[in-house]
Motif scaffolding. Structure first.
Motif, PDB file in Angstrom:
ATOM      1  N   PRO A 171     -17.796   0.662   6.112  1.00 43.68           N
ATOM      2  CA  PRO A 171     -18.064   1.257   4.803  1.00 43.68           C
ATOM      3  C   PRO A 171     -18.040   2.785   4.882  1.00 43.68           C
ATOM      4  O   PRO A 171     -18.566   3.375   5.837  1.00 43.68           O
ATOM      5  N   GLY A 172     -17.408   3.397   3.877  1.00 43.63           N
ATOM      6  CA  GLY A 172     -17.254   4.841   3.870  1.00 43.63           C
ATOM      7  C   GLY A 172     -15.998   5.333   4.556  1.00 43.63           C
ATOM      8  O   GLY A 172     -15.650   6.518   4.454  1.00 43.63           O
ATOM      9  N   GLY A 173     -15.303   4.437   5.225  1.00 37.93           N
ATOM     10  CA  GLY A 173     -14.096   4.807   5.939  1.00 37.93           C
ATOM     11  C   GLY A 173     -12.862   4.847   5.058  1.00 37.93           C
ATOM     12  O   GLY A 173     -12.943   4.658   3.830  1.00 37.93           O
ATOM     13  N   SER A 174     -11.726   5.072   5.703  1.00 36.87           N
ATOM     14  CA  SER A 174     -10.454   5.206   4.982  1.00 36.87           C
ATOM     15  C   SER A 174      -9.381   4.333   5.620  1.00 36.87           C
ATOM     16  O   SER A 174      -9.433   4.042   6.827  1.00 36.87           O
ATOM     17  N   LEU A 175      -8.442   3.928   4.793  1.00 39.94           N
ATOM     18  CA  LEU A 175      -7.260   3.207   5.243  1.00 39.94           C
ATOM     19  C   LEU A 175      -6.088   3.611   4.365  1.00 39.94           C
ATOM     20  O   LEU A 175      -6.295   3.986   3.197  1.00 39.94           O
ATOM     21  N   ARG A 176      -4.896   3.502   4.920  1.00 35.81           N
ATOM     22  CA  ARG A 176      -3.692   3.776   4.143  1.00 35.81           C
ATOM     23  C   ARG A 176      -2.782   2.564   4.227  1.00 35.81           C
ATOM     24  O   ARG A 176      -2.424   2.128   5.319  1.00 35.81           O
ATOM     25  N   LEU A 177      -2.421   2.036   3.062  1.00 37.10           N
ATOM     26  CA  LEU A 177      -1.479   0.929   2.979  1.00 37.10           C
ATOM     27  C   LEU A 177      -0.107   1.466   2.595  1.00 37.10           C
ATOM     28  O   LEU A 177      -0.004   2.403   1.796  1.00 37.10           O
ATOM     29  N   SER A 178       0.925   0.869   3.172  1.00 36.34           N
ATOM     30  CA  SER A 178       2.294   1.260   2.847  1.00 36.34           C
ATOM     31  C   SER A 178       3.107   0.031   2.479  1.00 36.34           C
ATOM     32  O   SER A 178       2.863  -1.064   2.993  1.00 36.34           O
ATOM     33  N   CYS A 179       4.077   0.240   1.605  1.00 36.82           N
ATOM     34  CA  CYS A 179       4.950  -0.852   1.182  1.00 36.82           C
ATOM     35  C   CYS A 179       6.356  -0.306   1.033  1.00 36.82           C
ATOM     36  O   CYS A 179       6.567   0.733   0.393  1.00 36.82           O
ATOM     37  N   ALA A 180       7.317  -1.026   1.600  1.00 34.08           N
ATOM     38  CA  ALA A 180       8.723  -0.650   1.490  1.00 34.08           C
ATOM     39  C   ALA A 180       9.467  -1.744   0.741  1.00 34.08           C
ATOM     40  O   ALA A 180       9.354  -2.922   1.080  1.00 34.08           O
ATOM     41  N   ALA A 181      10.223  -1.345  -0.269  1.00 30.50           N
ATOM     42  CA  ALA A 181      11.007  -2.274  -1.081  1.00 30.50           C
ATOM     43  C   ALA A 181      12.472  -2.182  -0.699  1.00 30.50           C
ATOM     44  O   ALA A 181      13.003  -1.084  -0.507  1.00 30.50           O
ATOM     45  N   SER A 182      13.117  -3.347  -0.615  1.00 29.59           N
ATOM     46  CA  SER A 182      14.530  -3.352  -0.265  1.00 29.59           C
ATOM     47  C   SER A 182      15.193  -4.600  -0.801  1.00 29.59           C
ATOM     48  O   SER A 182      14.534  -5.507  -1.296  1.00 29.59           O
ATOM     49  N   GLY A 183      16.507  -4.632  -0.710  1.00 31.75           N
ATOM     50  CA  GLY A 183      17.235  -5.875  -0.872  1.00 31.75           C
ATOM     51  C   GLY A 183      17.834  -6.161  -2.220  1.00 31.75           C
ATOM     52  O   GLY A 183      18.406  -7.223  -2.414  1.00 31.75           O
ATOM     53  N   SER A 184      17.708  -5.232  -3.187  1.00 34.68           N
ATOM     54  CA  SER A 184      18.260  -5.570  -4.498  1.00 34.68           C
ATOM     55  C   SER A 184      18.872  -4.358  -5.166  1.00 34.68           C
ATOM     56  O   SER A 184      18.420  -3.246  -4.953  1.00 34.68           O
ATOM     57  N   ARG A 185      19.872  -4.609  -5.956  1.00 35.66           N
ATOM     58  CA  ARG A 185      20.448  -3.532  -6.746  1.00 35.66           C
ATOM     59  C   ARG A 185      19.679  -3.334  -8.043  1.00 35.66           C
ATOM     60  O   ARG A 185      19.971  -2.409  -8.803  1.00 35.66           O
ATOM     61  N   VAL A 186      18.684  -4.207  -8.289  1.00 30.62           N
ATOM     62  CA  VAL A 186      17.873  -4.045  -9.487  1.00 30.62           C
ATOM     63  C   VAL A 186      17.043  -2.793  -9.339  1.00 30.62           C
ATOM     64  O   VAL A 186      16.420  -2.571  -8.306  1.00 30.62           O
ATOM     65  N   SER A 187      17.035  -1.991 -10.356  1.00 30.85           N
ATOM     66  CA  SER A 187      16.230  -0.777 -10.310  1.00 30.85           C
ATOM     67  C   SER A 187      14.746  -1.137 -10.365  1.00 30.85           C
ATOM     68  O   SER A 187      14.315  -1.882 -11.241  1.00 30.85           O
ATOM     69  N   ILE A 188      14.010  -0.610  -9.424  1.00 27.88           N
ATOM     70  CA  ILE A 188      12.569  -0.847  -9.395  1.00 27.88           C
ATOM     71  C   ILE A 188      11.900   0.269 -10.176  1.00 27.88           C
ATOM     72  O   ILE A 188      11.838   1.403  -9.712  1.00 27.88           O
ATOM     73  N   ALA A 189      11.442  -0.063 -11.364  1.00 32.85           N
ATOM     74  CA  ALA A 189      10.901   0.954 -12.252  1.00 32.85           C
ATOM     75  C   ALA A 189       9.440   1.271 -11.962  1.00 32.85           C
ATOM     76  O   ALA A 189       8.973   2.366 -12.251  1.00 32.85           O
ATOM     77  N   ALA A 190       8.723   0.323 -11.421  1.00 28.25           N
ATOM     78  CA  ALA A 190       7.309   0.549 -11.120  1.00 28.25           C
ATOM     79  C   ALA A 190       6.939  -0.186  -9.835  1.00 28.25           C
ATOM     80  O   ALA A 190       7.469  -1.267  -9.543  1.00 28.25           O
ATOM     81  N   LEU A 191       6.039   0.408  -9.091  1.00 27.15           N
ATOM     82  CA  LEU A 191       5.481  -0.195  -7.887  1.00 27.15           C
ATOM     83  C   LEU A 191       3.972  -0.139  -7.983  1.00 27.15           C
ATOM     84  O   LEU A 191       3.421   0.804  -8.569  1.00 27.15           O
ATOM     85  N   GLY A 192       3.328  -1.130  -7.408  1.00 25.59           N
ATOM     86  CA  GLY A 192       1.879  -1.133  -7.514  1.00 25.59           C
ATOM     87  C   GLY A 192       1.212  -1.937  -6.421  1.00 25.59           C
ATOM     88  O   GLY A 192       1.871  -2.588  -5.601  1.00 25.59           O
ATOM     89  N   TRP A 193      -0.098  -1.856  -6.416  1.00 28.68           N
ATOM     90  CA  TRP A 193      -0.931  -2.611  -5.495  1.00 28.68           C
ATOM     91  C   TRP A 193      -1.926  -3.436  -6.307  1.00 28.68           C
ATOM     92  O   TRP A 193      -2.567  -2.914  -7.234  1.00 28.68           O
ATOM     93  N   TYR A 194      -2.029  -4.681  -5.928  1.00 23.99           N
ATOM     94  CA  TYR A 194      -3.004  -5.591  -6.504  1.00 23.99           C
ATOM     95  C   TYR A 194      -3.817  -6.170  -5.366  1.00 23.99           C
ATOM     96  O   TYR A 194      -3.405  -6.110  -4.203  1.00 23.99           O
ATOM     97  N   ARG A 195      -4.967  -6.729  -5.687  1.00 24.73           N
ATOM     98  CA  ARG A 195      -5.787  -7.335  -4.641  1.00 24.73           C
ATOM     99  C   ARG A 195      -6.432  -8.603  -5.148  1.00 24.73           C
ATOM    100  O   ARG A 195      -6.641  -8.784  -6.347  1.00 24.73           O
ATOM    101  N   GLN A 196      -6.739  -9.467  -4.181  1.00 26.67           N
ATOM    102  CA  GLN A 196      -7.407 -10.720  -4.502  1.00 26.67           C
ATOM    103  C   GLN A 196      -8.466 -11.013  -3.466  1.00 26.67           C
ATOM    104  O   GLN A 196      -8.155 -11.159  -2.277  1.00 26.67           O
ATOM    105  N   ALA A 197      -9.691 -11.072  -3.921  1.00 27.27           N
ATOM    106  CA  ALA A 197     -10.809 -11.422  -3.058  1.00 27.27           C
ATOM    107  C   ALA A 197     -11.038 -12.929  -3.140  1.00 27.27           C
ATOM    108  O   ALA A 197     -10.656 -13.568  -4.126  1.00 27.27           O
TER     109      ALA A 197
END
Length: 120
Positions: free
Chosen positions: A14-40
Motif C-alpha cells: 500500500p502506498g506504492g507505485s506500479l506502471r502497466l503497459s499495453c501494446a496494440a498490434s495486428g490490425s489495419r483498423v484505426s484504434i481511436a481509443a485505448l483504455g484500462w479496465y479492472r475486475q476484482a
C-alpha cells in the motif's frame, strides 16, 4: 483483428507505485481509443482510465489524482502509471482498444489481463 499485450502487473505494498503497459498490434483498423479496465473478485469489470487518439481522457473517480494514463499514437501503446496504491485497487487489469473515439465505453478488443495485488 487487434492483439493487445499487457505487462507490468505484480505485488506492491500500500502506498506504492506500479506502471502497466499495453501494446496494440495486428490490425489495419484505426484504434481511436485505448483504455484500462479492472475486475476484482466478485465484482463487475469497471473503467479505470481511457484516452482517445486526440488526448481526451476519462478516469474513474476512485483513481483520479493517483493514476495517470498516457498514449503513444505512433507506437499504439498505452501506459497506466499507478501511484498511492490502495488494497482496493487489487484486481485484474485489462487493456482495451476501441475503434470509436470515445472514452465512455469499452471497445471490442481486450488483452489477457494482468494481476495487480496491493497488500502488505
Amino acid at each position: 483483428q487487434v492483439q493487445l499485450v499487457e505487462s507490468g502487473g505484480g505485488l506492491v505494498q500500500p502506498g506504492g507505485s506500479l506502471r502497466l503497459s499495453c501494446a496494440a498490434s495486428g490490425s489495419r483498423v484505426s484504434i481511436a481509443a485505448l483504455g484500462w479496465y479492472r475486475q476484482a473478485p466478485g465484482k463487475q469489470r469497471e473503467l479505470v482510465a481511457a484516452v482517445t487518439r486526440g488526448g481526451t481522457t476519462n478516469y474513474s473517480d476512485s483513481v483520479k489524482g493517483r493514476f495517470t494514463i498516457s498514449r503513444d499514437n505512433t507506437k499504439n501503446t498505452v501506459d497506466l502509471q499507478m501511484s498511492s496504491l490502495k488494497p482496493e485497487d487489487t484486481a485484474v487489469y485489462y487493456c482495451n482498444a476501441n475503434s470509436f473515439a470515445t472514452v465512455s465505453y469499452p471497445g471490442s478488443y481486450w488483452g489477457q489481463g494482468t494481476q495487480v495485488t496491493v497488500s502488505s
